[in-house]
Design a protein around this motif. Structure first.
Motif, PDB file in Angstrom:
ATOM      1  N   UNK A 375       0.830  -1.203   0.000  1.00  0.00           N
ATOM      2  CA  UNK A 375       0.000   0.000   0.000  1.00  0.00           C
ATOM      3  C   UNK A 375       0.865   1.255   0.000  1.00  0.00           C
ATOM      4  N   UNK A 376       1.963   1.232   0.769  1.00  0.00           N
ATOM      5  CA  UNK A 376       2.868   2.380   0.825  1.00  0.00           C
ATOM      6  C   UNK A 376       3.466   2.663  -0.556  1.00  0.00           C
ATOM      7  N   UNK A 377       3.915   1.615  -1.243  1.00  0.00           N
ATOM      8  CA  UNK A 377       4.500   1.791  -2.576  1.00  0.00           C
ATOM      9  C   UNK A 377       3.475   2.386  -3.528  1.00  0.00           C
ATOM     10  N   UNK A 378       2.254   1.840  -3.488  1.00  0.00           N
ATOM     11  CA  UNK A 378       1.220   2.307  -4.400  1.00  0.00           C
ATOM     12  C   UNK A 378       0.905   3.786  -4.159  1.00  0.00           C
ATOM     13  N   UNK A 379       0.693   4.172  -2.905  1.00  0.00           N
ATOM     14  CA  UNK A 379       0.354   5.564  -2.603  1.00  0.00           C
ATOM     15  C   UNK A 379       1.527   6.502  -2.895  1.00  0.00           C
ATOM     16  N   UNK A 380       2.749   6.026  -2.690  1.00  0.00           N
ATOM     17  CA  UNK A 380       3.916   6.849  -3.009  1.00  0.00           C
ATOM     18  C   UNK A 380       3.999   7.112  -4.511  1.00  0.00           C
ATOM     19  N   UNK A 381       3.737   6.081  -5.302  1.00  0.00           N
ATOM     20  CA  UNK A 381       3.772   6.237  -6.757  1.00  0.00           C
ATOM     21  C   UNK A 381       2.656   7.179  -7.216  1.00  0.00           C
ATOM     22  N   UNK A 382       1.470   7.049  -6.610  1.00  0.00           N
ATOM     23  CA  UNK A 382       0.362   7.949  -6.957  1.00  0.00           C
ATOM     24  C   UNK A 382       0.743   9.400  -6.669  1.00  0.00           C
ATOM     25  N   UNK A 383       1.281   9.648  -5.479  1.00  0.00           N
ATOM     26  CA  UNK A 383       1.656  11.006  -5.104  1.00  0.00           C
ATOM     27  C   UNK A 383       2.725  11.591  -6.011  1.00  0.00           C
ATOM     28  N   UNK A 384       3.754  10.801  -6.315  1.00  0.00           N
ATOM     29  CA  UNK A 384       4.819  11.291  -7.188  1.00  0.00           C
ATOM     30  C   UNK A 384       4.309  11.517  -8.608  1.00  0.00           C
ATOM     31  N   UNK A 385       3.404  10.648  -9.071  1.00  0.00           N
ATOM     32  CA  UNK A 385       2.829  10.814 -10.404  1.00  0.00           C
ATOM     33  C   UNK A 385       2.038  12.108 -10.504  1.00  0.00           C
ATOM     34  N   UNK A 386       1.286  12.426  -9.456  1.00  0.00           N
ATOM     35  CA  UNK A 386       0.441  13.617  -9.474  1.00  0.00           C
ATOM     36  C   UNK A 386       1.238  14.906  -9.341  1.00  0.00           C
ATOM     37  N   UNK A 387       2.190  14.927  -8.427  1.00  0.00           N
ATOM     38  CA  UNK A 387       2.794  16.202  -8.051  1.00  0.00           C
ATOM     39  C   UNK A 387       4.280  16.328  -8.381  1.00  0.00           C
ATOM     40  N   UNK A 388       4.900  15.275  -8.891  1.00  0.00           N
ATOM     41  CA  UNK A 388       6.317  15.372  -9.207  1.00  0.00           C
ATOM     42  C   UNK A 388       6.556  15.086 -10.680  1.00  0.00           C
ATOM     43  N   UNK A 389       6.756  13.826 -11.009  1.00  0.00           N
ATOM     44  CA  UNK A 389       7.077  13.470 -12.392  1.00  0.00           C
ATOM     45  C   UNK A 389       6.743  12.000 -12.611  1.00  0.00           C
ATOM     46  N   UNK A 390       6.274  11.681 -13.812  1.00  0.00           N
ATOM     47  CA  UNK A 390       5.846  10.316 -14.105  1.00  0.00           C
ATOM     48  C   UNK A 390       6.994   9.324 -14.015  1.00  0.00           C
ATOM     49  N   UNK A 391       8.125   9.639 -14.641  1.00  0.00           N
ATOM     50  CA  UNK A 391       9.233   8.694 -14.675  1.00  0.00           C
ATOM     51  C   UNK A 391       9.879   8.562 -13.306  1.00  0.00           C
ATOM     52  N   UNK A 392       9.917   9.656 -12.531  1.00  0.00           N
ATOM     53  CA  UNK A 392      10.446   9.580 -11.171  1.00  0.00           C
ATOM     54  C   UNK A 392       9.559   8.677 -10.321  1.00  0.00           C
ATOM     55  N   UNK A 393       8.255   8.776 -10.512  1.00  0.00           N
ATOM     56  CA  UNK A 393       7.322   7.925  -9.770  1.00  0.00           C
ATOM     57  C   UNK A 393       7.599   6.452 -10.038  1.00  0.00           C
TER      58      UNK A 393
END
Length: 445
Positions: A375-393
């Motif tokens: 769950x932590x990995x999934x939510x971290x990827x969601x947050x990075x995708x939304x507010x940082x960068x797709x490839x970084x996520x």
């Protein structure tokens, strides 16, 4: 030509392939228009993407029933690419964006030639789920402006959220009504009718008719004139300062498009019980995206909805995908005048429903039950995708997932190791194993 060059094209299932192509074309039309407008490249770019990616992927791919066209995830990335390049270079930005699409096709061809197809689909599910959910949310947020009767604000997700209060205050009720009507038709469309007519097309027709007959006196944002004739060729344009950005964006498009296409190919394999070559599929996708970018189309990938409908309608060979592309080409030349009156709010309603469908609701509900770490990995990827960068996520998600996998393997190996002083008292071993251990234990070094 040899079968290893062209896809499987047969004529013993002509009726099924033609009907599958027709049904897939009906579904592709509203989606291509919606994604073209959402990307910022325009509706005709969505149609060219649907035609060219679909045609060449069907010709040179490996999965006969795979339908390739612009998809939600690819559109989200293309939207960001167009916005950045036009902001930095207003005169050549759009042509540079199409160059990115061509470069993405080159990357996909290289992936296939290097036989990386099997590795592309090995990404951890938690990362894929978080990434796709983030993409779905982005697509929805970017449609808030068109749904409320405004152009999409600059600045991506944060820009749309910051502008939301002002857009609500000055919303256009008629366009909001059309968007809600379109969304409701797709959402509550009877399942038994989907095999005859797709809900997206019905929503597109009804929304347009409501606009024409009930809001004729009201200024409504519409698609506008769609140019006829052959598309203009967009030759590759590079600038030294933005070369790295373009290559980076192309790599993101290529990886995401490859994952999207190969996962859809797996679905097609399961439905038809016919195995395909993942690397050849990547080459076909790459050729399709190169052609799309060259003629001003947005990128595409394997589309689950179109592929499943094609198979259910009788499609069995690549002839279905080829016929679908040709039918869309006919629509482009003969029905472009009708398409000019489609309200943008209707296309926004379709795109919002696509965004909701992309979100992995089932895993969101059970991720915390499966594993807190997942769950932590999934939510971290969601947050990075939304507010940082797709490839970084994706990179961060894969790194964390691999670290946790290594930790688990070490734990399993540690549990399997047992220490004992007397081999004869190793009760967990058989008599022969104990005898062998005693022999090794007592033998001179």
């Amino acid at each position: 030509m040899p079968s290893w060059i062209l896809n499987e094209i047969r004529f013993d299932n002509l009726r099924g392939d033609l009907f599958g192509g027709l049904t897939a074309a009906i579904i592709a039309l509203p989606m291509a228009l919606a994604f073209g407008v959402a990307s910022g490249a325009g509706p005709v770019a969505g149609l060219y993407g649907a035609i060219l990616v679909g045609l060449f992927a069907s010709l040179f791919g490996s999965t006969p029933t795979l339908i390739s066209e612009p998809t939600g995830p690819m559109t989200v990335i293309m939207t960001a690419v167009i916005a950045y390049l036009i902001a930095s270079n207003p005169e050549q930005g759009m042509s540079m964006a199409f160059t990115v699409v061509m470069l993405a096709g080159v990357f996909q061809i290289l992936f296939g030639l290097l036989k990386l197809g099997n590795y592309v689909t090995m990404m951890p599910y938690t990362v894929v789920s978080g990434f796709m959910t983030g993409i779905g949310i982005i697509l929805i947020v970017l449609q808030l402006g068109p749904v409320l009767g405004h152009a999409t604000p600059p600045g991506g997700v944060l820009g749309s959220l910051e502008a939301l209060p002002g857009m609500i205050e000055n919303l256009k009720k008629e366009e909001l009504l059309l968007a809600v009507l379109t969304f409701a038709i797709i959402l509550f469309y009877p399942s038994r009718l989907k095999q005859f007519l797709p809900p997206q097309l019905i929503a597109l027709i009804i929304g347009t008719l409501v606009s024409v007959f009930f809001f004729a006196q009201i200024e409504m944002r519409e698609i506008g004139e769609i140019p006829k004739g052959l598309p203009d060729i967009h030759l590759p344009i590079f600038t030294r300062d933005q070369w790295e950005v373009m290559v980076f964006d192309a790599a993101v498009l290529a990886v995401l498009g490859s994952i999207d296409a190969l996962l859809t190919s797996v679905i097609a394999e399961n439905l038809t019980r016919k195995e395909s070559d993942t690397n050849k599929d990547l080459v076909g996708q790459g050729i399709g995206n190169m052609a799309s970018g060259l003629f001003g189309g947005i990128p595409g990938a394997g589309a689950t909805m179109g592929t499943v409908v094609n198979i259910q309608s009788g499609g069995r060979s690549a002839l279905s995908g080829i016929s679908r592309a040709l039918l869309l080409l006919v629509v482009l030349y003969w029905a472009s005048d009708l398409a000019a009156h489609i309200p943008l709010a209707v296309l926004a309603g379709i795109a919002v429903k696509v965004g909701l469908d992309i979100i992995d609701w089932s895993f969101l509900k059970r991720a915390h039950r499966v594993s807190p770490k997942a769950a932590f990995i999934m939510y971290a990827v969601i947050g990075l995708t939304l507010f940082e960068d797709l490839i970084i996520a994706v990179a961060v998600g894969v790194f964390i997932a691999n670290i946790l996998t290594i930790e688990r393997m070490i734990s399993i190996q540690g549990d399997a190791i047992k220490a004992f002083r007397d081999p004869a008292k190793a009760d967990d071993f058989s008599f022969h194993e104990q005898a062998l251990l005693c022999l090794l234990y007592t033998s001179p070094s």
